[in-house]
Design an enzyme around this catalytic site. Structure first.
Site, PDB file in Angstrom:
ATOM      1  N   HIS A 162       0.882  -0.986   0.111  1.00  0.00           N
ATOM      2  CA  HIS A 162       0.104  -0.328   0.047  1.00  0.00           C
ATOM      3  C   HIS A 162       1.000   1.173   0.118  1.00  0.00           C
ATOM      4  O   HIS A 162       2.181   1.225   0.237  1.00  0.00           O
ATOM      5  CB  HIS A 162      -0.908  -0.062   1.117  1.00  0.00           C
ATOM      6  CG  HIS A 162      -2.040  -0.738   1.101  1.00  0.00           C
ATOM      7  ND1 HIS A 162      -2.033  -2.226   1.457  1.00  0.00           N
ATOM      8  CD2 HIS A 162      -3.420  -0.671   0.837  1.00  0.00           C
ATOM      9  CE1 HIS A 162      -3.190  -2.882   1.375  1.00  0.00           C
ATOM     10  NE2 HIS A 162      -4.019  -1.915   1.048  1.00  0.00           N
ATOM     11  N   LYS A 166       0.070   4.540   4.595  1.00  0.00           N
ATOM     12  CA  LYS A 166      -0.872   3.742   5.363  1.00  0.00           C
ATOM     13  C   LYS A 166      -0.138   2.925   6.478  1.00  0.00           C
ATOM     14  O   LYS A 166       0.795   2.353   6.412  1.00  0.00           O
ATOM     15  CB  LYS A 166      -1.446   2.486   4.378  1.00  0.00           C
ATOM     16  CG  LYS A 166      -2.287   1.786   5.030  1.00  0.00           C
ATOM     17  CD  LYS A 166      -2.993   0.457   4.104  1.00  0.00           C
ATOM     18  CE  LYS A 166      -3.767  -0.414   4.835  1.00  0.00           C
ATOM     19  NZ  LYS A 166      -4.821   0.065   5.648  1.00  0.00           N
TER      20      LYS A 166
END
Length: 277
Positions: A162, A166
């Site tokens: 990600h 994140k």
């Protein structure tokens, strides 16, 4: 159809900003110009298209929410904030009886679900709002319940990538591990490999450069003990548009539930939303 009032919380975060951008252009919704944000956010407002949102911090939100509720008789909150705020935000919503759709991952999920079940406030909570991925999870859950220990003796490897900001491990990956373990593997969620290095993502993973700031790539690999069999499952998402559609469907679903006479059930998932679609 009367427009549904929604309050998008998590600005100026990327996902919340994307939600606001799409919601403003969506004739089904009336977007309230306020958004819960973190105490560390310096900005007081954020403008998206035609709306200037007032950013409401934790130290002022108890008073401000009373004003908002006096201006808007009813509304549904959409939460894309921060993993550390999941449980405190849910407590805030239930205390103020604000129905909500929680797309934020992290937090104590068991405590979160129990809070909603014991409250007067209905909510849709899911670690992933992308309908296609939720459908894939449902298939895996069916397989786990129907064919337990199918992959007994296999080694599982889970890698998820990600954007670098994140903070937590993918909630979807965690959920998938539960299904694979029921299918016979013995995998600790703490062993999920998190990739957050943009250079590695672009050069080795071949993630398009324009999506390094917003993507979710997952790979689940199963290898037989003697190496004679290899299975691989993947779901790679670029951008955030796929989550918008599912979130809005969840809002429509929750709004319909609020209109039903029997409101004894409070906690819903994206599987409930898909079953009504």
């Amino acid at each position: 159809m009367e427009k549904i009032n929604i309050m998008i919380n998590g600005l100026p975060g990327n996902v919340a900003s994307k939600m606001a951008q799409f919601a403003i252009a969506d004739e089904r919704f009336n977007v309230i110009p306020f958004s819960l944000t973190g105490q560390e956010i310096e900005s007081k407002t954020q403008t998206i298209d035609s709306i200037s949102f007032e950013l409401v911090k934790p130290d002022t939100r108890d008073k401000k929410i009373q004003d908002i509720k006096s201006w808007f008789a009813s509304f549904i909150a959409i939460d894309y904030t921060h993993p550390l705020a999941v449980n405190s935000n849910a407590l805030f919503y239930t205390q103020n009886q604000i129905p909500f759709v929680m797309g934020t991952t992290g937090g104590d999920r068991e405590q979160l679900e129990q809070l909603v079940k014991n409250s007067l406030t209905p909510a849709v909570i899911a670690p992933n709002m992308a309908k296609q991925i939720v459908g894939f999870q449902a298939m895996m859950e069916y397989a786990a319940n129907t064919f337990p220990n199918l992959f007994e003796g296999y080694t599982l490897n889970v890698v998820e990538s990600h954007q670098k900001d994140k903070a937590d491990t993918s909630g979807t990956a965690r959920a998938m591990v539960r299904y694979f373990n029921k299918l016979g593997t013995d995998f600790d969620v703490n062993d999920i490999q998190m990739v957050r290095d943009p250079e590695l993502q672009e050069k080795e993973w071949k993630i398009p450069k324009e999506h390094l700031t917003g993507h979710g790539w997952h790979t689940y690999t199963l290898i037989a003990k003697d190496g004679s069999a290899f299975f691989e499952f993947k779901h790679n998402i670029n951008g955030r548009d796929i989550y918008v559609s599912g979130t809005f469907d969840a809002v429509i679903f929750l709004n319909d539930k609020l209109a039903e006479p029997d409101r004894s059930k409070k906690l819903y998932t994206m599987i409930d939303v898909l079953n009504r679609a």
